[in-house]
Design a protein around this motif. Sequence first.
Motif, PDB file in Angstrom:
ATOM      1  N   THR A   1      39.514  34.936  41.213  1.00  0.00           N
ATOM      2  CA  THR A   1      38.797  36.041  41.870  1.00  0.00           C
ATOM      3  C   THR A   1      38.127  35.439  43.103  1.00  0.00           C
ATOM      4  O   THR A   1      38.125  34.210  43.278  1.00  0.00           O
ATOM      5  CB  THR A   1      37.698  36.634  40.951  1.00  0.00           C
ATOM      6  OG1 THR A   1      36.695  35.633  40.756  1.00  0.00           O
ATOM      7  CG2 THR A   1      38.281  37.047  39.600  1.00  0.00           C
ATOM      8  N   VAL A   2      37.522  36.276  43.893  1.00  0.00           N
ATOM      9  CA  VAL A   2      36.974  35.758  45.165  1.00  0.00           C
ATOM     10  C   VAL A   2      35.917  34.675  44.922  1.00  0.00           C
ATOM     11  O   VAL A   2      35.791  33.741  45.701  1.00  0.00           O
ATOM     12  CB  VAL A   2      36.407  36.938  45.990  1.00  0.00           C
ATOM     13  CG1 VAL A   2      35.246  37.594  45.283  1.00  0.00           C
ATOM     14  CG2 VAL A   2      36.063  36.496  47.399  1.00  0.00           C
ATOM     15  N   CYS A   3      35.211  34.764  43.775  1.00  0.00           N
ATOM     16  CA  CYS A   3      34.116  33.798  43.540  1.00  0.00           C
ATOM     17  C   CYS A   3      34.309  32.929  42.304  1.00  0.00           C
ATOM     18  O   CYS A   3      33.425  32.133  41.978  1.00  0.00           O
ATOM     19  CB  CYS A   3      32.804  34.553  43.335  1.00  0.00           C
ATOM     20  SG  CYS A   3      32.267  35.415  44.792  1.00  0.00           S
ATOM     21  N   ALA A   4      35.393  33.107  41.556  1.00  0.00           N
ATOM     22  CA  ALA A   4      35.501  32.361  40.292  1.00  0.00           C
ATOM     23  C   ALA A   4      36.811  31.597  40.179  1.00  0.00           C
ATOM     24  O   ALA A   4      37.871  32.065  40.608  1.00  0.00           O
ATOM     25  CB  ALA A   4      35.363  33.330  39.117  1.00  0.00           C
ATOM     26  N   GLU A   5      36.703  30.414  39.598  1.00  0.00           N
ATOM     27  CA  GLU A   5      37.868  29.560  39.364  1.00  0.00           C
ATOM     28  C   GLU A   5      38.642  30.113  38.158  1.00  0.00           C
ATOM     29  O   GLU A   5      38.058  30.732  37.266  1.00  0.00           O
ATOM     30  CB  GLU A   5      37.351  28.122  39.121  1.00  0.00           C
ATOM     31  CG  GLU A   5      38.408  27.105  38.784  1.00  0.00           C
ATOM     32  CD  GLU A   5      38.739  27.114  37.306  1.00  0.00           C
ATOM     33  OE1 GLU A   5      37.842  27.434  36.498  1.00  0.00           O
ATOM     34  OE2 GLU A   5      39.888  26.854  36.959  1.00  0.00           O
ATOM     35  N   PHE A   6      39.914  29.871  38.098  1.00  0.00           N
ATOM     36  CA  PHE A   6      40.841  30.439  37.104  1.00  0.00           C
ATOM     37  C   PHE A   6      40.321  30.302  35.662  1.00  0.00           C
ATOM     38  O   PHE A   6      40.128  31.306  34.964  1.00  0.00           O
ATOM     39  CB  PHE A   6      42.193  29.729  37.256  1.00  0.00           C
ATOM     40  CG  PHE A   6      43.305  30.243  36.400  1.00  0.00           C
ATOM     41  CD1 PHE A   6      43.541  29.681  35.147  1.00  0.00           C
ATOM     42  CD2 PHE A   6      44.137  31.269  36.834  1.00  0.00           C
ATOM     43  CE1 PHE A   6      44.584  30.139  34.349  1.00  0.00           C
ATOM     44  CE2 PHE A   6      45.189  31.719  36.048  1.00  0.00           C
ATOM     45  CZ  PHE A   6      45.405  31.159  34.793  1.00  0.00           C
TER      46      PHE A   6
ATOM     47  N   THR B   1      30.670  38.213  41.434  1.00  0.00           N
ATOM     48  CA  THR B   1      30.531  36.778  41.137  1.00  0.00           C
ATOM     49  C   THR B   1      30.736  36.430  39.663  1.00  0.00           C
ATOM     50  O   THR B   1      30.492  35.301  39.256  1.00  0.00           O
ATOM     51  CB  THR B   1      29.111  36.330  41.539  1.00  0.00           C
ATOM     52  OG1 THR B   1      28.181  37.201  40.859  1.00  0.00           O
ATOM     53  CG2 THR B   1      28.904  36.407  43.042  1.00  0.00           C
ATOM     54  N   ARG B   2      31.172  37.374  38.854  1.00  0.00           N
ATOM     55  CA  ARG B   2      31.349  37.079  37.410  1.00  0.00           C
ATOM     56  C   ARG B   2      32.313  35.897  37.244  1.00  0.00           C
ATOM     57  O   ARG B   2      33.378  35.853  37.849  1.00  0.00           O
ATOM     58  CB  ARG B   2      31.910  38.316  36.716  1.00  0.00           C
ATOM     59  CG  ARG B   2      32.246  38.134  35.255  1.00  0.00           C
ATOM     60  CD  ARG B   2      32.433  39.492  34.549  1.00  0.00           C
ATOM     61  NE  ARG B   2      33.196  39.358  33.320  1.00  0.00           N
ATOM     62  CZ  ARG B   2      32.726  38.829  32.182  1.00  0.00           C
ATOM     63  NH1 ARG B   2      31.486  38.402  32.136  1.00  0.00           N
ATOM     64  NH2 ARG B   2      33.494  38.735  31.116  1.00  0.00           N
ATOM     65  N   GLY B   3      31.867  34.884  36.458  1.00  0.00           N
ATOM     66  CA  GLY B   3      32.702  33.700  36.222  1.00  0.00           C
ATOM     67  C   GLY B   3      32.400  32.549  37.162  1.00  0.00           C
ATOM     68  O   GLY B   3      32.934  31.457  37.030  1.00  0.00           O
ATOM     69  N   MET B   4      31.538  32.795  38.131  1.00  0.00           N
ATOM     70  CA  MET B   4      31.205  31.746  39.115  1.00  0.00           C
ATOM     71  C   MET B   4      30.290  30.698  38.497  1.00  0.00           C
ATOM     72  O   MET B   4      29.363  31.030  37.758  1.00  0.00           O
ATOM     73  CB  MET B   4      30.494  32.396  40.319  1.00  0.00           C
ATOM     74  CG  MET B   4      30.079  31.444  41.406  1.00  0.00           C
ATOM     75  SD  MET B   4      29.469  32.391  42.821  1.00  0.00           S
ATOM     76  CE  MET B   4      27.965  31.506  43.136  1.00  0.00           C
ATOM     77  N   LEU B   5      30.536  29.422  38.818  1.00  0.00           N
ATOM     78  CA  LEU B   5      29.669  28.326  38.357  1.00  0.00           C
ATOM     79  C   LEU B   5      28.443  28.308  39.270  1.00  0.00           C
ATOM     80  O   LEU B   5      28.586  28.281  40.492  1.00  0.00           O
ATOM     81  CB  LEU B   5      30.420  27.002  38.445  1.00  0.00           C
ATOM     82  CG  LEU B   5      29.627  25.722  38.153  1.00  0.00           C
ATOM     83  CD1 LEU B   5      29.103  25.711  36.722  1.00  0.00           C
ATOM     84  CD2 LEU B   5      30.480  24.490  38.401  1.00  0.00           C
TER      85      LEU B   5
END
Length: 305
Positions: free
Chosen positions: A162-167, A267-271
């Motif tokens: 996603t635009v803000c989260a790694e796979f 940003t869901r899933g973003m570190l």
Amino acid sequence: KKLLLVDVDCGVDDAQAIMMALASPNVEILGITCCFGNASIENVCRNVLRILSVCDRTEIPVFRGASDSLLGESSHSFLHFGRDGLGDVPDPDSPGLENLQGENAVQALLRIVSEHVGQISLVATGPLTNLALAVKLDPTFPQKLKHLYIMGGNMDGTGNRTVCAEFNFSLDPEAAYIVLNQFSCPTYIATLQFTYNNSLSMDFFEALVNQNTLKAQFMKKITSQWSHNKSAFVSYDSYAMAAAIDESVITENLRCGVTVELSGQLTRGMLVLDMNDDKKKKNKVFLMKSCDLEKFKKMLMLALQ
Ligand code: BDR
Ligand code: CA
């Protein structure tokens, strides 16, 4: 010997990481646990069995794990490596699922770690669903581990699924949140940006898969679709595995507090990194910052010999 457990969502780079460990004389893989991710859980299991068969290491037990995320939101994504996760190359003699262990992945993680308390490094190269389930069933699981190595997350807010989260984190954000907030063992993270900043050339990739060995020929076959119009060779998971095999490969780490965004619209899933000092002291999380590329390349070449 270093004792490893490896939790994968076997795609091509997971395969390279597994083969790197199999080729390392000072490392013993006690078991491989499977999670959905690059492909369905069935295909991930099939892919791991295939890799072990190509490497003639079918004595290593393989365990089936989570088929989808904790919330049931995702069960796989064909982002990188085709529908079957290994480049969609039909392989008539690949071992069937009857070669899996009867015990499920979470039970296996808990049992094997309890049989070797304080001695095992766990390398996680897929969504962290199995690890989250393990700590829910046995809250003392993390303190029985020696180290945890993760490929996942991102350092600058840019993602690849996603635009803000790694796979890996985006496929199960709750699992990543649970692992980063509830594991108490020294944890080393190879983030997406770390892998990009240490990517290798396509010339190196060609030299790697054109070695005159069965393993190289196999790798060339399963990467034939992937390698088209690639400008760099990023073996994401291999960085986490290389660190577990030889910590001198990672020459600089950044210690910081970490957590995962769960409810952000974008940003869901973003570190999320917390540089606040007492947060850093509290946890034992290190983000890989720089890598000895010559050592890393040598380990990749050895993996296919
Ligand atoms: C991660 O995504 C997967 O496709 C790779 O196997 C790796 O674990 C990189 O973001
Ligand atoms: Ca992976």
